[in-house]
Motif scaffolding. Sequence first.
Motif, PDB file in Angstrom:
ATOM      1  N   TRP A  73       0.832  -1.211   0.000  1.00 36.01           N
ATOM      2  CA  TRP A  73       0.000   0.000   0.000  1.00 36.01           C
ATOM      3  C   TRP A  73       0.861   1.253   0.000  1.00 36.01           C
ATOM      4  O   TRP A  73       0.629   2.180  -0.776  1.00 36.01           O
ATOM      5  N   GLY A 117      -2.254   2.839  -4.483  1.00 38.17           N
ATOM      6  CA  GLY A 117      -2.163   1.892  -3.372  1.00 38.17           C
ATOM      7  C   GLY A 117      -3.067   0.694  -3.587  1.00 38.17           C
ATOM      8  O   GLY A 117      -2.660  -0.458  -3.382  1.00 38.17           O
ATOM      9  N   ARG A 121      -1.645  -3.038  -4.349  1.00 40.80           N
ATOM     10  CA  ARG A 121      -1.959  -4.118  -3.409  1.00 40.80           C
ATOM     11  C   ARG A 121      -2.740  -5.244  -4.073  1.00 40.80           C
ATOM     12  O   ARG A 121      -2.475  -6.421  -3.828  1.00 40.80           O
TER      13      ARG A 121
END
Length: 133
Positions: A73, A117, A121
């Motif tokens: 992240w 992010g 991820r």
Amino acid sequence: MNKMKYLKAFMAGVALPVIVCPFIFMWLAYSGNISILEHIPMYFIPMIWGLWNVMLIAIGKNCVIKNVNMRQWVHGGLLGLLIALVGLYVFEIDMALFGISLPQAYWMLIVAPITYGFVWRYVVLPLNKMVKV
């Protein structure tokens, strides 16, 4: 020790932008903003993603953040912030593409890191696991 670890990391990082960027270029051409490509090096984005993923793998366990998910992240968010800053202040992408004013363009400094992010991820991390990096 995996000898091809960095090459695999580069290929996993490049995968998504290589698939998405041609569609962005087609959208720019269709909307009549193709001249923006003469000033903005958008073709460097896949390379940046790949090198950024190699840097994440190289830092690896030496990173201050020990949780793998949180590290992804933060790493994706930093890339999003970096690209948003360069795009906003150096190339003025938001003003040129979307015709919005500078105060409204500051939202990209919030939206881009969050989006990157998420993507880092939920797309790049599974790609890294798939190629066993």
